[in-house]
Design a protein around this motif. Structure first.
Motif, PDB file in Angstrom:
ATOM      1  N   SER A  35      -5.012   2.187  -2.690  1.00  0.00           N
ATOM      2  CA  SER A  35      -5.689   1.061  -2.059  1.00  0.00           C
ATOM      3  C   SER A  35      -4.703  -0.020  -1.650  1.00  0.00           C
ATOM      4  CB  SER A  35      -6.749   0.467  -3.000  1.00  0.00           C
ATOM      5  OG  SER A  35      -7.807   1.377  -3.209  1.00  0.00           O
ATOM      6  N   VAL A  36      -5.127  -0.856  -0.698  1.00  0.00           N
ATOM      7  CA  VAL A  36      -4.314  -1.980  -0.240  1.00  0.00           C
ATOM      8  C   VAL A  36      -4.383  -3.095  -1.287  1.00  0.00           C
ATOM      9  CG1 VAL A  36      -4.019  -3.721   1.563  1.00  0.00           C
ATOM     10  CG2 VAL A  36      -4.732  -1.397   2.164  1.00  0.00           C
ATOM     11  N   TRP A  46       0.809   4.411   1.833  1.00  0.00           N
ATOM     12  CA  TRP A  46       0.110   4.953   2.990  1.00  0.00           C
ATOM     13  C   TRP A  46      -0.039   6.467   2.912  1.00  0.00           C
ATOM     14  CZ3 TRP A  46      -3.039   3.992   6.759  1.00  0.00           C
ATOM     15  CH2 TRP A  46      -3.142   4.900   7.827  1.00  0.00           C
ATOM     16  N   LEU A  96       0.843  -1.189   0.000  1.00  0.00           N
ATOM     17  CA  LEU A  96       0.000   0.000   0.000  1.00  0.00           C
ATOM     18  C   LEU A  96       0.881   1.242   0.000  1.00  0.00           C
ATOM     19  CD1 LEU A  96      -1.381   0.886   3.532  1.00  0.00           C
ATOM     20  CD2 LEU A  96       0.475  -0.718   3.164  1.00  0.00           C
TER      21      LEU A  96
END
Length: 471
Positions: A75-76, A40, A38
């Motif tokens: 997004s993850v 962040w 991800l």
């Protein structure tokens, strides 16, 4: 004039969808270990960098593609091998293809006439899974997640004990009690509240050193509640608890239930339960969401939940109405979750699923071995499943005889290491406290592409961050 939805212009929309598929292939489906799990951003930073606004006029396709790119960017990537944060991970190509197809068809599984293939498919899959459990198992539901399945099972337990609750409500009922392990899933509390039983009437049963429910404590608490005038309606056993992966002793639990409740069906291993919730979107890596509630009593779902709405379930249909599955569900509109699971099963076979599970168990065993062999790691409890719960020990805590005497210090370690990992985007690994145990890491992966080299990297990465943080 009658309103209608025009057929999309193939040329314009086709080109847009081709760009979308290309974007997904390059940035989601085929990620590499060099990609971050991800990127962040704090909520405040993301508010500034992403256009969340909605306006009166539509945007151009170029703008939409840009928004899709940014959605992926921030997004993850749960299909990344280093996403070991939840009980789901991985990206199965057959499951993805199944999900794309059902989303394109946009079907809803409540009557045979609007979803003929998926209706029959759902019946076949539920029957096959029931057959694996035992010959007396006969019915089930696909649920929007395991929590919903747990709640539905509690509702069925109440209906089984007091069938008139469906029409009369709960005013005439005595105090009902739910029993569950103190390491049970939080949905037991949520749905007990939702159903009007109350969180305060969930009785938690003590667990042993590896997280298994203790039968003698269950027996004592059952006796106590009955003596106080309460009516036990369900004992929740978990086969693979969320944190430690513990397996509750279901045979002993079933014996206790059978001795104390003459209304319960005759209960042997897993087949001795009355209902079971299974989550293929976890262990088997089926795309979110895919959960099933299975029941022994073939008619209880329909008896408990049916209403017979005549705008859907007309009595004079031109085919056998028993194929209309929707009336036994609490939901009406419902996605075709069965198809991605069925397609994966077709592609891999039962042996393919077994091989996937073997790989996951081997990875968990290797992770546990490495954690035991490294002086800067310590196991929280013995592994039973694919959940590996462990502490990273800073230098000042290594060699301590009773690590829990230093719980206040130890509890600060995992959150600080994880914060660095998340900001870096390298690995996503969960942590949590449990009972008297201070914060610890929980490794669990459903991604069969994870290798021993990846596991070494994750452990080395934790050590590297820990050594830098705790001089």
């Amino acid at each position: 004039m009658t309103d209608f939805c025009p057929i999309p212009e193939v040329g314009k929309h086709g080109a847009f969808l081709e760009k979308v598929v290309e974007l997904l292939f390059k940035n989601v489906v085929f990620t590499t270990r060099q990609d971050k799990v991800l990127l962040w951003q704090t909520p405040e930073e993301l508010e500034e960098q992403f256009d969340f606004s909605l306006s009166q006029n539509g945007e151009s396709q170029e703008k939409l593609i840009s928004l899709l790119k940014n959605t992926i960017k921030f997004s993850v990537k749960t299909g990344h091998p280093y996403f070991v944060n939840q009980l789901f991970s991985g990206l199965d190509p057959y499951g993805l293809a199944g999900q794309w197809l059902t989303d394109a068809l946009n079907a809803s599984v409540y009557t045979y006439e609007v979803a003929p293939v998926f209706t029959l498919m759902e019946t076949h899959v539920i029957k096959e899974v029931c057959r694996m459990i035992g010959p007396q198992w006969g019915d089930g539901l696909f649920c929007p997640g395991g929590s919903f399945g747990n709640g539905t099972a509690i509702s069925l337990a109440r209906y089984h004990r007091y069938p008139d609750v469906k029409k009369k409500g709960t005013n005439h009922l005595p105090r009902l009690v739910v029993f569950a392990s103190e390491e049970c899933h939080y949905s037991i509390f949520k749905f007990s509240a939702f159903l009007g039983i109350g969180e305060g009437n969930v009785v938690l049963v003590s667990t042993d050193e590896v997280g298994q429910l203790i039968p003698s404590d269950l027996e004592g608490k059952l006796d106590q509640q009955i003596a106080e005038g309460a009516v036990p309606i369900i004992v929740v056993a978990t086969l693979g608890t969320t944190v430690r992966g513990a397996f509750d002793p279901i045979n002993e639990i079933a014996d206790i239930c059978k001795r104390r409740d003459k209304h319960r069906a005759k209960l042997n291993g897993i087949e001795r339960a009355d209902s079971i919730v299974v989550n293929p979107h976890k262990l088997l890596a089926v795309p979110q969401q895919c959960s099933m509630l299975l029941v022994r009593s073939e008619g209880i779902l329909h008896d408990c939940f049916s209403k017979g709405a005549e705008y859907l379930f007309q009595k004079d249909k031109h085919y056998d109405r028993s194929y209309d599955l929707g009336d036994k569900y609490l939901q009406c509109g419902r996605k075709c979750d069965v198809f991605k699971f069925w397609l994966m099963w077709k592609a891999k076979g039962s042996s393919g699923f077994a091989s996937h599970i073997d790989t996951l168990m081997d990875s968990a065993e290797y992770f546990e071995q490495q954690a035991n062999n490294r002086p800067d790691f310590m196991m929280v409890s013995r592994r039973q499943y694919m959940n590996v719960c462990f502490w990273y020990l800073p230098r000042y805590l290594r060699g301590k005889t009773n690590i829990l005497e230093h719980g206040s210090q130890l509890g600060k370690v995992a959150p600080q290491i994880r914060a660095v990992m998340i900001r870096h985007g390298s690995v996503m690994l969960a942590y949590q406290p449990l009972k008297q145990l201070p914060n610890f890491f929980r490794f669990v992966s459903q991604n069969s592409s994870l290798t021993r080299k990846d596991i070494d990297f994750i452990l080395d990465h934790i050590s590297e961050i820990g050594d830098a943080l705790f001089k």
